[in-house]
Design an enzyme around this catalytic site. Structure first.
Site, PDB file in Angstrom:
ATOM      1  N   HIS A 101      -2.609 -10.058  12.487  1.00 34.92           N
ATOM      2  CA  HIS A 101      -1.981  -8.871  11.885  1.00 34.92           C
ATOM      3  C   HIS A 101      -1.527  -8.000  13.058  1.00 34.92           C
ATOM      4  O   HIS A 101      -2.309  -7.727  13.971  1.00 34.92           O
ATOM      5  CB  HIS A 101      -2.981  -8.137  11.001  1.00 34.92           C
ATOM      6  CG  HIS A 101      -2.554  -6.734  10.677  1.00 34.92           C
ATOM      7  ND1 HIS A 101      -1.321  -6.462  10.124  1.00 34.92           N
ATOM      8  CD2 HIS A 101      -3.161  -5.523  10.867  1.00 34.92           C
ATOM      9  CE1 HIS A 101      -1.196  -5.147   9.976  1.00 34.92           C
ATOM     10  NE2 HIS A 101      -2.299  -4.553  10.415  1.00 34.92           N
ATOM     11  N   SER A 160      -7.247  -2.712   6.695  1.00 38.87           N
ATOM     12  CA  SER A 160      -8.231  -1.643   6.859  1.00 38.87           C
ATOM     13  C   SER A 160      -8.983  -1.416   5.573  1.00 38.87           C
ATOM     14  O   SER A 160      -8.500  -1.683   4.475  1.00 38.87           O
ATOM     15  CB  SER A 160      -7.522  -0.347   7.270  1.00 38.87           C
ATOM     16  OG  SER A 160      -7.169  -0.401   8.617  1.00 38.87           O
ATOM     17  N   GLU A 214       0.851  -1.190   0.000  1.00 36.75           N
ATOM     18  CA  GLU A 214       0.000   0.000   0.000  1.00 36.75           C
ATOM     19  C   GLU A 214       0.887   1.241   0.000  1.00 36.75           C
ATOM     20  O   GLU A 214       0.441   2.341   0.304  1.00 36.75           O
ATOM     21  CB  GLU A 214      -0.959  -0.011   1.186  1.00 36.75           C
ATOM     22  CG  GLU A 214      -0.301  -0.170   2.529  1.00 36.75           C
ATOM     23  CD  GLU A 214      -1.316  -0.264   3.657  1.00 36.75           C
ATOM     24  OE1 GLU A 214      -2.010   0.737   3.886  1.00 36.75           O
ATOM     25  OE2 GLU A 214      -1.399  -1.321   4.308  1.00 36.75           O
ATOM     26  N   CYS A 221      -3.503  -3.808   4.678  1.00 29.80           N
ATOM     27  CA  CYS A 221      -2.667  -4.878   5.248  1.00 29.80           C
ATOM     28  C   CYS A 221      -3.143  -6.274   4.877  1.00 29.80           C
ATOM     29  O   CYS A 221      -2.530  -7.266   5.279  1.00 29.80           O
ATOM     30  CB  CYS A 221      -2.591  -4.737   6.762  1.00 29.80           C
ATOM     31  SG  CYS A 221      -1.863  -3.181   7.252  1.00 29.80           S
TER      32      CYS A 221
HETATM   33  P1  HMG Z   1      -3.644   6.986  21.264  1.00 32.04           P
HETATM   34  O1  HMG Z   1      -4.581   8.123  21.157  1.00 32.04           O
HETATM   35  O2  HMG Z   1      -2.235   7.306  21.592  1.00 32.04           O
HETATM   36  O3  HMG Z   1      -4.253   5.910  22.269  1.00 32.04           O
HETATM   37  O4  HMG Z   1      -3.650   6.168  19.901  1.00 32.04           O
HETATM   38  P2  HMG Z   1      -4.387   5.884  23.841  1.00 32.04           P
HETATM   39  O5  HMG Z   1      -4.201   7.215  24.459  1.00 32.04           O
HETATM   40  O6  HMG Z   1      -5.674   5.192  24.074  1.00 32.04           O
HETATM   41  O7  HMG Z   1      -3.189   4.931  24.369  1.00 32.04           O
HETATM   42  C1  HMG Z   1      -2.920   3.693  23.805  1.00 32.04           C
HETATM   43  C2  HMG Z   1      -2.845   2.645  24.932  1.00 32.04           C
HETATM   44  O8  HMG Z   1      -1.772   2.988  25.809  1.00 32.04           O
HETATM   45  C3  HMG Z   1      -4.085   2.539  25.792  1.00 32.04           C
HETATM   46  O9  HMG Z   1      -4.254   1.168  26.113  1.00 32.04           O
HETATM   47  C4  HMG Z   1      -3.708   3.288  27.061  1.00 32.04           C
HETATM   48  O10 HMG Z   1      -4.421   2.889  28.210  1.00 32.04           O
HETATM   49  C5  HMG Z   1      -2.252   2.913  27.160  1.00 32.04           C
HETATM   50  P3  HMG Z   1      -5.551   0.366  25.572  1.00 32.04           P
HETATM   51  O11 HMG Z   1      -6.731   1.000  26.169  1.00 32.04           O
HETATM   52  O12 HMG Z   1      -5.567   0.535  24.052  1.00 32.04           O
HETATM   53  O13 HMG Z   1      -5.311  -1.029  26.008  1.00 32.04           O
HETATM   54  N1  HMG Z   1      -1.444   3.824  27.991  1.00 32.04           N
HETATM   55  C6  HMG Z   1      -0.510   3.411  28.856  1.00 32.04           C
HETATM   56  N2  HMG Z   1      -0.102   2.194  29.240  1.00 32.04           N
HETATM   57  C7  HMG Z   1       0.899   2.104  30.172  1.00 32.04           C
HETATM   58  N3  HMG Z   1       1.494   3.191  30.741  1.00 32.04           N
HETATM   59  C8  HMG Z   1       1.087   4.424  30.393  1.00 32.04           C
HETATM   60  C9  HMG Z   1       0.053   4.584  29.429  1.00 32.04           C
HETATM   61  N4  HMG Z   1      -0.563   5.644  28.857  1.00 32.04           N
HETATM   62  C10 HMG Z   1      -1.475   5.171  27.989  1.00 32.04           C
HETATM   63  N5  HMG Z   1       1.683   5.484  30.956  1.00 32.04           N
HETATM   64  C11 HMG Z   1      -3.663   4.359  18.382  1.00 32.04           C
HETATM   65  C12 HMG Z   1      -3.311   4.818  19.789  1.00 32.04           C
HETATM   66  C13 HMG Z   1      -3.289   2.897  18.212  1.00 32.04           C
HETATM   67  C14 HMG Z   1      -5.151   4.516  18.140  1.00 32.04           C
HETATM   68  C15 HMG Z   1      -2.855   5.237  17.384  1.00 32.04           C
HETATM   69  O14 HMG Z   1      -1.491   4.959  17.535  1.00 32.04           O
HETATM   70  C16 HMG Z   1      -3.243   5.044  15.940  1.00 32.04           C
HETATM   71  O15 HMG Z   1      -4.159   5.689  15.440  1.00 32.04           O
HETATM   72  N6  HMG Z   1      -2.531   4.146  15.194  1.00 32.04           N
HETATM   73  C17 HMG Z   1      -2.783   3.894  13.773  1.00 32.04           C
HETATM   74  C18 HMG Z   1      -4.032   3.065  13.530  1.00 32.04           C
HETATM   75  C19 HMG Z   1      -3.853   1.609  13.910  1.00 32.04           C
HETATM   76  O16 HMG Z   1      -2.760   1.085  13.972  1.00 32.04           O
HETATM   77  N7  HMG Z   1      -4.967   0.874  14.087  1.00 32.04           N
HETATM   78  C20 HMG Z   1      -4.934  -0.529  14.414  1.00 32.04           C
HETATM   79  C21 HMG Z   1      -6.156  -1.275  13.876  1.00 32.04           C
HETATM   80  S1  HMG Z   1      -6.342  -1.043  12.109  1.00 32.04           S
HETATM   81  C22 HMG Z   1      -5.074  -2.044  11.428  1.00 32.04           C
HETATM   82  O17 HMG Z   1      -4.485  -2.838  12.101  1.00 32.04           O
HETATM   83  C23 HMG Z   1      -4.721  -1.814   9.971  1.00 32.04           C
HETATM   84  C24 HMG Z   1      -3.469  -0.989   9.721  1.00 32.04           C
HETATM   85  O18 HMG Z   1      -2.324  -1.796   9.890  1.00 32.04           O
HETATM   86  C25 HMG Z   1      -3.520  -0.373   8.329  1.00 32.04           C
HETATM   87  C26 HMG Z   1      -3.714  -1.298   7.138  1.00 32.04           C
HETATM   88  O19 HMG Z   1      -4.550  -2.192   7.117  1.00 32.04           O
HETATM   89  O20 HMG Z   1      -3.070  -1.013   6.128  1.00 32.04           O
HETATM   90  C27 HMG Z   1      -3.355   0.168  10.663  1.00 32.04           C
END
Ligand code: HMG
Length: 398
Positions: free
Chosen positions: A242, A318, A88, A120
């Site tokens: 994945h 996605s 991609e 992916c």
């Molecule tokens: P964010 O806003 O940083 O999330 O975005 P957050 O604030 O909820 O924190 C993430 C986690 O860290 C949470 O845990 C927090 O509690 C934890 P969860 O509730 O998820 O279990 N946390 C802590 N833990 C320990 N100590 C601390 C602490 N602070 C917070 N101090 C997000 C995170 C993954 C959403 C962002 O990075 C993002 O948008 N990433 C890109 C999208 C993505 O990867 N999506 C995955 C599903 S889609 C997919 O897999 C397809 C993809 O590969 C694309 C394709 O298909 O081509 C993406």
């Protein structure tokens, strides 16, 4: 209800597998400090420790050729009748990346060379196509290469989930590593969880929503697999996901906790899951190659699996397409692996400072047709293939 594929006695699947990742990485503790985030959010909350960063000379074509080069014999180069590059992060709207790769790998002209895209999920589409191809073309082999550079942008929520790398797989009859079962469960559903418009070099994501869709589609496919008798947990020695970041796969696996499967089965799948994320935690999201990096990581970091063991693979792209399929480890699969070589590849990468990472991330190829010669980003590591220059809007590889 899914239709069943015709079962036949021909065994097809993955005969060889190898991966390549560029020789620079960013330590996520450095990223956390720079972004003013508690490092445990990245290390524990996201579940990643490092991410590979690609310089301009390691684009998806160069990385794809580097992943495949070392694993192919001269005889296999003659036998490959289908070359799929799944990506991609394509470099051309028209010409398939596979054609550049065919040239770099010195494959014959007697083959179909195509590029597949569906986020992916692309490489899994390629694997299934390759299995069908080798079933119906005795004497021919298929090369499937997943190659991507995950980019969300500096100081974005997705930044910590970037990465770069390629996984190459040779698909054959009577494979040495994994026989893939013809029956699988899949689903396509248009969603707006993640996308990258043609004009953008970075992806856009509705992060939390994307996690929900991922988990929801896994749960649905798992249920369907139960109904069809395809995923009896007792007969499943490992379940791969994945892995955009390791916490995501963990969230998928956790849906099987709380009594959905027996404690013993859940403990076994969890232990094996830990082995499947060793490489990904250090490389980052390589998009469509991520689940195959998880397969390699499992096979090279787990000493308890044995031939005959059955493995499930949950592939998610996605947009969204998901597939749950199964395979069985073959006798002698360990002889096909290169754990030392892959550990060396990861350990020999150079650590970037934040400013070096930001400069590398922001570097761009000329888009006005002028000539731009690129330096080699890894003269010492000696990746055999690299993008040398662009001139008249064309990429020149060596
Ligand atoms: P964010 O806003 O940083 O999330 O975005 P957050 O604030 O909820 O924190 C993430 C986690 O860290 C949470 O845990 C927090 O509690 C934890 P969860 O509730 O998820 O279990 N946390 C802590 N833990 C320990 N100590 C601390 C602490 N602070 C917070 N101090 C997000 C995170 C993954 C959403 C962002 O990075 C993002 O948008 N990433 C890109 C999208 C993505 O990867 N999506 C995955 C599903 S889609 C997919 O897999 C397809 C993809 O590969 C694309 C394709 O298909 O081509 C993406």
């Amino acid at each position: 209800m899914q239709e069943s594929k015709p079962t036949d006695s021909v065994k097809v699947g993955i005969d060889k597998i190898n991966f390549y990742t560029p020789n620079h990485y960013l330590d996520l503790i450095d990223l956390a400090e720079a972004r003013g985030v508690d490092s445990n959010k990245y290390l524990v909350g996201i579940g990643q420790s490092k991410m590979s960063v690609a310089a301009l000379d390691q684009d998806i074509v160069a990385m794809a050729a580097n992943a495949a080069e070392a694993m192919l014999t001269d005889g296999e180069r003659q036998e490959i009748g289908l070359l799929v590059v799944a990506t991609e992060s394509g470099i051309d709207q028209s010409k398939a990346a596979a054609l550049f790769v065919q040239d770099l790998l010195k494959l014959t002209g007697n083959l179909r060379a195509i590029e597949i895209k569906e986020a992916c999920y692309g490489a899994t589409a390629g694997i299934q196509l390759a299995c069908d191809y080798v079933r119906s073309h005795p004497g021919r082999k298929a090369l499937v290469i997943a190659s991507d550079i995950a980019r969300y942008g500096l100081d974005t929520p997705g930044e910590v989930t970037q990465g770069a790398g390629s996984v190459a797989m040779l698909v054959t009859r009577d494979p040495a590593i994994l026989v893939i079962e013809p029956e699988s469960i899949y689903e396509s559903r248009s969603t707006g969880d993640f996308w990258r418009p043609n004009y953008s070099t970075v992806a856009f994501a509705r992060g939390k929503f994307s996690e929900e869709v991922y988990v929801g589609m896994f749960e649905e496919l798992w249920e369907k697999a139960q109904e069809l008798g395809l995923a009896n947990p007792e007969n499943l020695q490992a379940l791969l996901f994945h892995i955009p970041f390791s916490k995501m796969g963990r969230k998928g696996l956790r849906t099987l906790g709380n009594g959905k499967i027996s404690e013993a089965d859940y403990a076994r799948l969890t232990e094996r899951f830990e082995h499947s994320i060793v490489y990904g935690k250090e490389v980052g999201n390589i998009y469509t190659g991520s689940i195959y990096l998880a397969l390699l990581s499992l096979l090279e970091n787990d000493n308890s699996l044995k031939p005959g063991d059955r493995i499930g693979l949950f592939s998610y792209g996605s947009g969204s397409v998901a597939e749950l399929y199964f395979g069985t480890l073959q006798p002698g699969y360990r002889q096909r692996l290169d754990a030392d070589g892959h550990r060396t590849l990861l350990d020999n990468r150079e650590r970037l400072s934040m400013s070096e990472y930001e400069a590398m991330f922001s570097a761009e190829l000329a888009t006005d047709g002028s000539q731009q010669d690129l330096g080699r980003s890894d003269p010492a590591a000696g990746a055999p293939h690299y993008l040398a220059s662009v001139k008249d809007h064309e990429r020149q590889y060596r």
